[in-house]
Design a protein around this motif. Structure first.
Motif, mmCIF file in Angstrom:
data_model
loop_
_atom_site.group_PDB
_atom_site.id
_atom_site.type_symbol
_atom_site.label_atom_id
_atom_site.label_comp_id
_atom_site.label_asym_id
_atom_site.label_seq_id
_atom_site.Cartn_x
_atom_site.Cartn_y
_atom_site.Cartn_z
ATOM 1 N N VAL A 55 0.838 -1.206 0.000
ATOM 2 C CA VAL A 55 0.000 0.000 0.000
ATOM 3 C C VAL A 55 0.864 1.243 0.000
ATOM 4 O O VAL A 55 0.619 2.191 -0.765
ATOM 5 C CB VAL A 55 -0.937 -0.016 1.226
ATOM 6 C CG1 VAL A 55 -1.694 1.304 1.329
ATOM 7 C CG2 VAL A 55 -1.907 -1.169 1.128
ATOM 8 N N ALA A 56 1.900 1.259 0.845
ATOM 9 C CA ALA A 56 2.790 2.423 0.894
ATOM 10 C C ALA A 56 3.491 2.620 -0.444
ATOM 11 O O ALA A 56 3.607 3.757 -0.944
ATOM 12 C CB ALA A 56 3.817 2.233 2.005
ATOM 13 N N VAL A 94 -7.287 -5.495 3.664
ATOM 14 C CA VAL A 94 -7.171 -4.998 5.034
ATOM 15 C C VAL A 94 -7.567 -6.056 6.052
ATOM 16 O O VAL A 94 -6.905 -6.236 7.084
ATOM 17 C CB VAL A 94 -8.034 -3.730 5.222
ATOM 18 C CG1 VAL A 94 -7.994 -3.277 6.676
ATOM 19 C CG2 VAL A 94 -7.546 -2.617 4.300
ATOM 20 N N LYS A 95 -8.641 -6.791 5.776
ATOM 21 C CA LYS A 95 -9.109 -7.797 6.724
ATOM 22 C C LYS A 95 -8.063 -8.903 6.904
ATOM 23 O O LYS A 95 -7.772 -9.324 8.024
ATOM 24 C CB LYS A 95 -10.431 -8.381 6.231
ATOM 25 C CG LYS A 95 -11.099 -9.315 7.230
ATOM 26 C CD LYS A 95 -12.472 -9.762 6.727
ATOM 27 C CE LYS A 95 -13.422 -8.588 6.633
ATOM 28 N NZ LYS A 95 -14.791 -9.032 6.274
ATOM 29 N N ARG A 96 -7.494 -9.388 5.811
ATOM 30 C CA ARG A 96 -6.462 -10.438 5.893
ATOM 31 C C ARG A 96 -5.212 -9.909 6.589
ATOM 32 O O ARG A 96 -4.577 -10.618 7.380
ATOM 33 C CB ARG A 96 -6.099 -10.916 4.489
ATOM 34 C CG ARG A 96 -7.178 -11.680 3.783
ATOM 35 C CD ARG A 96 -7.208 -13.125 4.227
ATOM 36 N NE ARG A 96 -6.028 -13.852 3.789
ATOM 37 C CZ ARG A 96 -5.647 -15.014 4.293
ATOM 38 N NH1 ARG A 96 -6.334 -15.550 5.286
ATOM 39 N NH2 ARG A 96 -4.579 -15.636 3.832
ATOM 40 N N PHE A 132 -1.438 -9.903 11.250
ATOM 41 C CA PHE A 132 -0.679 -9.178 12.269
ATOM 42 C C PHE A 132 -1.182 -9.482 13.677
ATOM 43 O O PHE A 132 -0.398 -9.445 14.629
ATOM 44 C CB PHE A 132 -0.711 -7.673 11.992
ATOM 45 C CG PHE A 132 0.376 -7.232 11.063
ATOM 46 C CD1 PHE A 132 1.626 -6.888 11.549
ATOM 47 C CD2 PHE A 132 0.171 -7.201 9.694
ATOM 48 C CE1 PHE A 132 2.635 -6.509 10.694
ATOM 49 C CE2 PHE A 132 1.172 -6.823 8.835
ATOM 50 C CZ PHE A 132 2.413 -6.475 9.330
ATOM 51 N N THR A 133 -2.458 -9.789 13.816
ATOM 52 C CA THR A 133 -2.963 -10.210 15.121
ATOM 53 C C THR A 133 -2.269 -11.495 15.563
ATOM 54 O O THR A 133 -1.833 -11.629 16.718
ATOM 55 C CB THR A 133 -4.481 -10.431 15.073
ATOM 56 O OG1 THR A 133 -5.128 -9.191 14.760
ATOM 57 C CG2 THR A 133 -4.995 -10.946 16.414
ATOM 58 N N TYR A 148 -1.557 -18.235 5.229
ATOM 59 C CA TYR A 148 -1.251 -16.894 4.712
ATOM 60 C C TYR A 148 -0.274 -16.954 3.544
ATOM 61 O O TYR A 148 0.606 -16.116 3.428
ATOM 62 C CB TYR A 148 -0.688 -16.035 5.841
ATOM 63 C CG TYR A 148 -1.660 -15.792 6.960
ATOM 64 C CD1 TYR A 148 -2.692 -14.872 6.828
ATOM 65 C CD2 TYR A 148 -1.572 -16.515 8.149
ATOM 66 C CE1 TYR A 148 -3.596 -14.658 7.850
ATOM 67 C CE2 TYR A 148 -2.481 -16.307 9.178
ATOM 68 C CZ TYR A 148 -3.485 -15.380 9.027
ATOM 69 O OH TYR A 148 -4.386 -15.168 10.044
ATOM 70 N N SER A 149 -0.459 -17.932 2.672
ATOM 71 C CA SER A 149 0.422 -18.050 1.510
ATOM 72 C C SER A 149 0.301 -16.838 0.583
ATOM 73 O O SER A 149 1.250 -16.470 -0.108
ATOM 74 C CB SER A 149 0.099 -19.327 0.726
ATOM 75 O OG SER A 149 -1.271 -19.344 0.329
ATOM 76 N N ASP A 150 -0.872 -16.188 0.585
ATOM 77 C CA ASP A 150 -1.061 -15.010 -0.258
ATOM 78 C C ASP A 150 -0.328 -13.793 0.295
ATOM 79 O O ASP A 150 -0.139 -12.796 -0.409
ATOM 80 C CB ASP A 150 -2.555 -14.690 -0.394
ATOM 81 C CG ASP A 150 -3.232 -14.519 0.959
ATOM 82 O OD1 ASP A 150 -2.921 -15.299 1.872
ATOM 83 O OD2 ASP A 150 -4.069 -13.597 1.091
ATOM 84 N N LEU A 151 0.089 -13.858 1.557
ATOM 85 C CA LEU A 151 0.832 -12.755 2.182
ATOM 86 C C LEU A 151 2.271 -13.182 2.486
ATOM 87 O O LEU A 151 2.865 -12.738 3.466
ATOM 88 C CB LEU A 151 0.132 -12.307 3.471
ATOM 89 C CG LEU A 151 -1.282 -11.736 3.308
ATOM 90 C CD1 LEU A 151 -1.921 -11.504 4.667
ATOM 91 C CD2 LEU A 151 -1.251 -10.436 2.512
#
Length: 279
Positions: free
Chosen positions: A44-45, A111-113, A118-119, A170-173
């Motif tokens: 995003v940044a 954002v939700k993922r 991070f949680t 979280y393979s997409d991240l």
């Protein structure tokens, strides 16, 4: 965080333990630097910065075009001081865009993922690989307390399970999760070596060389002053290929009991058998 572990690494009988603690401290330092206080997607940044400078680029190109047409109508020339100044600013924007780079990750912000990831990262850092908890485990192992091996196995199992969850859930991240996992692997590696430091000092001459050949370790000049050849000669004189095979089997059995057994263990055991058969 790194200075206490790496500030005094002169040759000593506990050199393997010192290097192991260095890996633990390195992993903790990376986590402290990498995990932010709030969810932040680097994509995003990057995209916001690129979009901003792309808009600036389009605006400047339009201004340059208008100024050139006006200059051509008035004087018949294609440039003037104002146009030259605008072109300098356009060149500076091009340099900024080159520094930002292109989006090669190929995923859309979610954002939700991101919040979910991070949680879990923060909870894992707090419960398992927090600095206080890891330092407590290191002290427990160094004190040779009863139950140290069981606590280490529990730690390894928790880390192994969480890293598997990161890889599958979280393979997409992966662009965010992978650096975190690599830092945790440094801690995991250091803890296991610290637990086995006494055995390594007496049985595995190659372990010190292998640990110090790792690029993160070799970044510290103090580590390169250790007399690896002398350590290897001292250990080799009392070590046989049978000892190495037995030691490899013992470590593999411990990892299997902790649910960490894998193909790498089979490769090591096969190599030890081959060495023994060539005697």
């Amino acid at each position: 965080m790194l200075r206490p572990a790496l500030g005094n690494l002169a040759p000593a009988t506990d050199v393997v333990a010192r290097v192991a603690k260095g890996f633990v401290s390195l992993g903790l330092s990376i986590l402290a630097l990498y995990v932010p206080d709030a969810p932040l997607d680097p994509i995003v940044a990057q995209r916001c910065a690129r979009d901003f400078w792309k808009r600036e680029e389009r605006m400047l190109k339009a201004r340059i075009l208008v100024n050139r047409r006006a200059e051509h109508l008035v004087t018949g020339n294609g440039s003037n001081l104002s146009i030259m100044e605008l072109e300098k600013r356009l060149q500076a924007i091009h340099e900024r865009l080159d520094g930002i780079g292109t989006d090669e990750i190929g995923r859309e912000p979610d954002v939700k993922r991101l919040h979910a990831l991070f949680t879990e990262l923060h909870q894992f850092c707090q419960d398992i690989v927090g600095q206080n908890r890891v330092e407590e485990l290191v002290a427990f192992i160094e004190a040779s307390s009863s139950g140290a091996r069981q606590r280490e196995a529990t730690f390894q199992g928790s880390v192994h399970g969480f890293l598997q969850r990161l890889e599958t859930t979280y393979s997409d991240l992966s662009d965010i999760a992978t650096p975190f996992a690599q830092a945790v692997e440094l801690i995991r590696f250091g803890i296991r070596i610290l637990l086995e430091a006494g055995d390594f000092d007496d049985q595995l001459p190659e372990c010190v060389s292998a640990m110090l050949a790792c690029p993160p370790a070799m970044a510290f000049p103090s580590l390169r002053t250790i007399d690896l050849e002398g350590v290897a000669r001292r250990i080799t004189s009392t070590t046989t290929r049978v000892d190495l095979l037995v030691h490899s089997l013992r470590l593999a059995a411990q990892d299997r009991a902790a649910g960490l057994f894998g193909k790498s263990h089979l490769a090591v055991i096969t190599e030890r058998y081959d060495q023994l058969l060539r005697l």
